[in-house]
Design a protein around this motif. Structure first.
Motif, mmCIF file in Angstrom:
data_model
loop_
_atom_site.group_PDB
_atom_site.id
_atom_site.type_symbol
_atom_site.label_atom_id
_atom_site.label_comp_id
_atom_site.label_asym_id
_atom_site.label_seq_id
_atom_site.Cartn_x
_atom_site.Cartn_y
_atom_site.Cartn_z
ATOM 1 N N TYR A 590 32.992 54.052 47.221
ATOM 2 C CA TYR A 590 33.518 53.416 45.998
ATOM 3 C C TYR A 590 32.571 53.659 44.820
ATOM 4 C CZ TYR A 590 36.683 50.543 48.984
ATOM 5 O OH TYR A 590 37.633 50.105 49.859
ATOM 6 N N ASP A 638 40.621 57.227 41.727
ATOM 7 C CA ASP A 638 41.620 56.261 42.184
ATOM 8 C C ASP A 638 42.256 56.667 43.511
ATOM 9 O OD1 ASP A 638 41.001 54.707 40.041
ATOM 10 O OD2 ASP A 638 42.587 55.514 38.759
ATOM 11 N N ASN A 641 39.446 56.104 46.278
ATOM 12 C CA ASN A 641 39.146 54.688 46.510
ATOM 13 C C ASN A 641 40.338 53.965 47.136
ATOM 14 O OD1 ASN A 641 36.573 55.014 45.654
ATOM 15 N ND2 ASN A 641 36.879 54.148 43.606
ATOM 16 N N THR A 642 41.519 54.264 46.658
ATOM 17 C CA THR A 642 42.706 53.611 47.215
ATOM 18 C C THR A 642 42.902 54.003 48.670
ATOM 19 O OG1 THR A 642 43.767 53.417 45.082
ATOM 20 C CG2 THR A 642 45.232 53.445 46.997
ATOM 21 N N ILE A 658 40.635 48.663 42.195
ATOM 22 C CA ILE A 658 41.083 49.692 43.140
ATOM 23 C C ILE A 658 42.560 49.429 43.366
ATOM 24 C CG2 ILE A 658 40.901 50.596 45.487
ATOM 25 C CD1 ILE A 658 37.974 50.002 45.485
#
Ligand code: GCV
Length: 660
Positions: A590, A638, A641-642, A658
């Motif tokens: 992250y 994104d 992290n997602t 997130i």
């Protein structure tokens, strides 16, 4: 510097007075015929420096080979290695002397570059020579004018299945390349398809000869990529079996024909048994047999074979966890060590995979002891941002060059350069775009490649500063170099995490696609699940670490010692694994993705602050690319992290956004 031209790259006009003006009177005292071209290059180079050309009382300029100048003019210039030079400036004279004709030309270019950086002063004595004999660019240009993995426009050499080029542009390209010491250039894609198969026929050879003539004065010998199956693809034999005497004879005759047109052709680049290209395996033969057969045909002409080691199973079943693509080059070529003819060079990609953002150095470089090889890097930014995202590659190349293979004494890659490693070769990043490289700052990658091939001990900061000074002048140089130097670590942060490879959009190779290559046939897996990610390549896993020298293997095999940028390359690691900074792997994923994206925003701000201090055209074009880079970095941040948040259900400790 007052006039900036993207086209001129690091050879900008400097019409403003140079503080420590060295006035030259361009009467060479050397009668050596070999000087004429170098003299012309010096003359035209100096025309970029107006006050010098006008200088009334100048110094005498001596240009020539070291032997000639010493013998004829009583000088005491020290001998250099091949292609080396000496520059000496005294109160009354400027001497540029080459060990040979090539060295003289390189000396002229170095002189001009030093002059442009205000580094030529009375008393200076600079001597230099390249560390390796082969400093090569591979173009992946197709005869239809497209460029495989090209991000700077169409081919410089071809269009519509014909040679098609602007001779002046070729001369300008040759000059740029020779100014950084490049001495070999292959003109066509290693995937030799369609019309490219005919480059070795009389339909194309006269044109190849004309192109070679444009590069020749710049000490650049052309090479071509050939198709191993040419004897039957051209319809002349029923086989391409390298042990069939008719095939060997065919290649001898064909090579003789090629050399009638291009007597100094450097040789053949060969991609065999790789990604569906034909090769000796088809006939149950080995790679040494294939390469040596071609080497025998080239030998009488002084030609060489560059045989690529990018040989792996590209029809793998993702369910099979035993096969490891990273092992392939070593497994295929280490057993053949010592079996290659002396004009064969194994061309090995720098990493075991394929020009990925974070992969270790290939173990093959240390392990081969009886075979000459070249290290292949990629200047074109296939996995490093397509010349949209800024990514200063000398940063990573210097790290690769510092890698210690652990085999014997002097075992760092840079120390092997000139002995076992006979050269650096790079896939080029140039096309018909007016600025050559699409992203103007990507010119620094071409420049840096040449400088490192010449001198692998240079550091990335030196290269960045030199390039920025030559391209944009002294004032903006430090800031631009600073942005360049930060760019690779930033790219690494927002890309696939910690040595995971191939999380990219399939085929395109730009932008994230976490599972794009996960269930494919290319051998490119990270096998992320809810608990862990990465491949165990230790003795307990695929055994890849054992391909390194024992002390190097021990480092890679221990998750506590393994450099973290390769952690997931070598290990399967749980998301709660605690890394050196005390945070978990997941939190580090992250953090790096938020940081990487923020850093791109900072690049953009720093660039915007340069408005007015660099030419508007380059300011605007780089700004536009950086804006696109920011979008790309956001997407990476994104998506990555997602993906991991969805797999783990564990939130970011800092509570940043997130998407779920
Ligand atoms: C020229 C990768 C690239 C291909 C390239 C190949 C190679 O697979 O995606 O475009 O083909 O490497 O280096 O031969």
């Amino acid at each position: 510097m007052n006039e900036y031209s993207e086209y001129k790259c690091w050879m900008q006009e400097r019409k403003a007075a140079i503080p420590n003006t060295i006035a030259l009177c361009l009467a060479t005292l050397c009668a050596d015929q070999d000087c004429v071209f170098a003299m012309d290059e010096l003359r035209s180079g100096l025309s970029r420096f107006a006050p010098l050309a006008k200088a009334a009382a100048g110094k005498l300029t001596f240009l020539g080979t070291i032997a000639h100048l010493n013998a004829e003019h009583g000088l005491d210039l020290p001998a250099q290695k091949p292609e080396g030079f000496v520059i000496r400036v005294t109160d009354v004279m400027v001497i540029i002397a080459g060990q040979d004709k090539a060295g003289l030309l390189y000396g002229v270019h170095r002189f001009l570059m030093l002059l442009a950086q205000d580094k030529i002063t009375v008393g200076i004595e600079a001597a230099d020579a390249p560390s390796v004999p082969i400093r090569m660019i591979n173009h992946w240009d197709n005869c239809d004018g497209t460029v495989e993995r090209g991000y700077a426009g169409r081919s410089l050499f071809f269009d519509k299945d014909r040679f098609d080029y602007d001779p002046q542009r070729i001369i300008d390209y040759a000059r740029l390349l020779s100014s950084i010491g490049i001495n070999r250039l292959s003109i066509n894609n290693v995937n030799v398809r369609a019309a490219a198969k005919l480059l070795i026929t009389e339909e194309y050879l006269p044109e190849l000869a004309k192109l070679a003539a444009l590069f020749r004065p710049f000490n650049i010998r052309l090479a071509i990529s050939i198709n191993f199956a040419a004897p039957y693809l051209l319809g002349e034999l029923a086989t391409a079996d390298p042990l069939d005497p008719a095939v060997a004879a065919w290649w001898c005759e064909r090579t003789n024909l090629i050399y009638r047109y291009v007597p100094d052709l450097a040789g053949f680049v060969v991609k065999a048994d790789s990604e569906y290209e034909p090769g000796p395996f088809q006939y149950g033969r080995g790679h040494a047999e294939g390469a040596n057969m071609l080497a025998a045909a080239l030998k009488p002409h002084g030609g060489q074979v560059w045989w690529r080691c990018f040989v792996y199973n590209c029809t793998q079943d993702w369910r099979n966890t035993k096969i490891d693509r990273a092992r392939a080059a070593f497994d295929h070529f280490k057993p053949l060590d010592g079996q290659f003819a002396d004009n064969v060079f194994l061309q090995i990609k720098h990493g075991p995979y394929d020009f990925q953002v974070s992969e270790p150095v290939s173990p093959l470089f240390g392990a081969l002891s009886e075979t000459r090889c070249l290290m292949e890097v990629q200047i074109t930014q296939e996995y490093t941002g397509h010349q949209i995202d800024l990514c200063f590659l000398p940063w990573i190349w210097t790290k690769i060059l510092h890698f210690d293979t652990g085999y014997g004494e002097h075992s760092r890659i840079e120390e092997l350069m000139g002995t076992r490693i006979q050269g650096l070769v790079a896939v080029g990043n140039v096309g018909l775009d007016r600025n050559w490289t699409g992203h103007t700052l990507a010119q620094a990658n071409l420049y840096g490649f040449g400088r490192l091939a010449w001198n692998p001990s240079l550091c990335a900061a030196e290269i960045a500063e030199e390039w920025a000074h030559l391209s944009f002048g002294r004032e903006a140089a430090a800031e631009i170099a600073g942005i360049l130097l930060a760019s690779y670590p930033t790219y690494q942060k927002y890309n696939a995490p910690f040595g995971v490879c191939f999380m990219v959009e399939p085929k395109l190779h730009y932008g994230p696609n976490v599972e794009g290559y996960e269930f494919s046939r290319w051998g490119t897996y990270h096998r992320a699940d809810r608990q862990a990610i990465g491949i165990d390549r230790t003795e307990c896993g695929t055994g890849y670490t054992a391909q390194y020298a024992p002390q190097v293997a021990a480092i890679f095999a221990d998750p506590a010692l393994c450099p973290e940028e390769f952690l997931l390359f070598f290990h399967r690691v749980r998301y709660d694994f605690v890394m050196k900074n005390g945070k978990t792997l997941l939190q580090n994923i992250y953090d790096t993705h938020f940081e990487g994206c923020d850093e791109v925003q900072v690049f953009l701000k720093r660039w915007l602050a340069l408005k007015g201090s660099i030419a508007e055209s380059v300011y605007e074009s780089v700004k536009a690319r950086m804006e696109k880079q920011l979008e790309n970095a956001r997407q990476w941040r994104d998506v990555i992290n997602t993906y991991f948040y969805r797999h783990t259900g564990i939130a970011d400790q800092s509570g940043r956004k997130i998407y779920d």
